[in-house]
Write an enzyme that holds these catalytic residues in place. Structure first.
Site, short mmCIF file in Angstrom:
data_model
loop_
_atom_site.label_atom_id
_atom_site.label_comp_id
_atom_site.label_asym_id
_atom_site.label_seq_id
_atom_site.Cartn_x
_atom_site.Cartn_y
_atom_site.Cartn_z
N CYS A 1 32.92 24.66 27.50
CA CYS A 1 31.60 24.75 28.12
C CYS A 1 31.68 24.43 29.61
CB CYS A 1 30.63 23.79 27.45
SG CYS A 1 30.43 24.03 25.68
N LEU A 2 31.72 25.47 30.43
CA LEU A 2 31.72 25.30 31.88
C LEU A 2 30.52 26.03 32.51
CD1 LEU A 2 33.02 24.47 34.60
CD2 LEU A 2 34.43 26.55 34.43
N SER B 1 24.94 28.58 37.53
CA SER B 1 26.25 28.42 38.19
C SER B 1 27.31 29.11 37.36
CB SER B 1 26.61 26.93 38.36
OG SER B 1 26.68 26.27 37.12
N GLY C 1 43.93 30.48 30.84
CA GLY C 1 42.92 31.34 30.23
C GLY C 1 42.92 32.74 30.82
N PHE D 1 49.06 70.54 25.96
CA PHE D 1 48.55 70.85 27.29
C PHE D 1 49.10 69.86 28.31
CE2 PHE D 1 45.28 72.68 24.50
CZ PHE D 1 45.21 73.97 25.02
N GLU E 1 36.33 34.24 32.54
CA GLU E 1 37.46 33.50 33.11
C GLU E 1 37.51 33.64 34.64
OE1 GLU E 1 38.95 31.51 31.25
OE2 GLU E 1 38.97 32.30 29.21
N ARG F 1 42.19 34.02 49.81
CA ARG F 1 42.25 32.69 50.42
C ARG F 1 43.67 32.16 50.46
NH1 ARG F 1 36.95 29.71 47.65
NH2 ARG F 1 35.37 30.61 49.06
#
Length: 378
Positions: free
Chosen positions: A122-123, A128, A239, A275, A361, A373
């Site tokens: 659970c994130l 968000s 993940g 083909f 993910e 970054r």
């Protein structure tokens, strides 16, 4: 690396056999009925697939991330949804083994490794998603433990799982204020939203996880306070490799269906496999999958070796492999024409299942941010 070790090939063969015998024959029905096959997950656990990279001394299989990716790809050839949920469960078990105390490992790992108990991660929250560090679920400490309030969104296994590894804010704003808590299903004040109606991934439930003055003891804290976001990001590195592997397996299954079809389907007096346009398309699909697979293996090796650029390679692999997987599955559907659009052939389900892999993910747009970054910081 140009080939797999013999032990890893044996693992792959075991997983392929299991996928063909216990998953593939039922995948379309599970999707249609939105059935969560707990019994089949427990059979997979009996083969060591519920704790693939949990240490052997903790009761797990003690395998590498490369081994795990090969297993998840093989299982996804039976059903990407089933393989993907098993990868989430594995991630939670690994995080408990990696950062949990002895009492937590003793309490949770034995039932998780047999899947007598099932775990969810659970994130994400309604406000968000990509901006995960902005999570608002709060866990306030008192003399008896923590009181939790907030909502988690898009949680795989919610309502069916027995344990919820939850990222919550125990301190101030920013990443340093986030901690990880192990919340059992029976915790007072924990409830779940309705099972979401989704484009794919129908063989696993997806619900909100709702905390309303939910109380857990101090022993629910995983690792140290303020370290939860770091744990979450470390879990997501693996993940991302796992979900990429699930995309590969699903796309390979779609290509296999297409190969069988074009050999038997006739048009203008001959098999459509004769083909050149069909042959070129098949050649491109197979090549793209092989290139994606090779790069995924390299990224897995980076994570296994704890290379400084492992996070970069995990993001690259997730972005590239999930894009390729979805594209190849869609091309396979196109080769079947109208039949590809029918549920009976199985490809439309694969296309639906693989579409979400480019979102979860960390979206593939966020993967590009991570990659850029790191390149610019060199």
């Amino acid at each position: 690396m140009f080939d797999l070790p013999e032990d890893t090939k044996a693992l792959r063969d075991t997983a392929l056999d299991f996928a063909r015998e216990r998953i593939a024959p039922h995948a379309l029905r599970w999707d249609e009925e939105r059935h969560f096959p707990v019994d089949v997950f427990r059979e997979a656990a009996g083969l060591g697939m519920a704790g693939l990279y949990v240490r052997e001394e903790s009761g797990g299989s003690g395998l590498t991330r490369l081994d795990a990716a090969v297993v998840f790809e093989a299982l996804a050839r039976g059903c990407p949804t089933i393989s993907a949920f098993l990868s989430i469960h594995n991630m939670v078990a690994w995080m408990i083994d990696r950062w949990g105390g002895e009492a937590q490992r003793t309490q949770w790992l034995p039932p998780l490794l047999t899947m007598e108990k099932i775990a969810s991660y659970c994130l994400t929250e309604p406000g968000s998603g990509s901006d995960a560090v902005a999570l608002a679920t709060r866990a306030k400490r008192d003399n008896e433990g923590y009181v939790m309030d907030g909502v988690k969104q898009f949680i795989s296994g919610a309502g069916a799982s027995d344990l919820y590894l939850t990222m919550a804010r125990t301190g101030g704003p920013g990443a340093d204020g986030v901690s990880a808590l192990l919340v059992p299903k029976e915790a007072p004040g924990l409830s779940f939203g309705a099972n979401e109606k989704k484009m794919g991934w129908n063989a696993q439930p997806t619900r909100q996880v709702i905390f309303e003055a939910t109380r857990v003891p101090s022993e629910a804290l995983l690792g140290e306070e303020g370290q939860g976001f770091r744990y979450a990001m470390a879990g997501l590195d693996g993940g991302r490799l796992n979900i990429a592997a699930c995309s590969l397996g699903g796309a390979q299954a779609a290509l296999d269906i297409a190969l069988d079809y074009v050999k038997t389907r006739r048009a203008f007096g001959k098999a459509i496999s004769d083909f050149q346009a069909t042959q070129f398309r098949l050649a491109d699909m197979a090549t793209e999958l092989e290139v994606a697979r090779t790069f995924l293996w390299r990224a897995c090796t980076k994570l296994d070796e704890k290379a400084p650029d492992a996070t970069l390679f995990c993001a690259m692999a997730k972005r590239h492999v999930t894009d390729v997987g979805h594209r190849v599955a869609d091309e396979a559907l196109q080769l079947l024409g109208g039949y590809g659009y029918l549920a009976d052939y199985g490809i439309e389900k694969i296309v639906r299942d693989l579409r979400v892999h480019r979102i979860l993910e960390g979206t593939n747009e966020i993967m590009r941010v991570i990659i850029a970054r790191q390149l610019l910081a060199r």
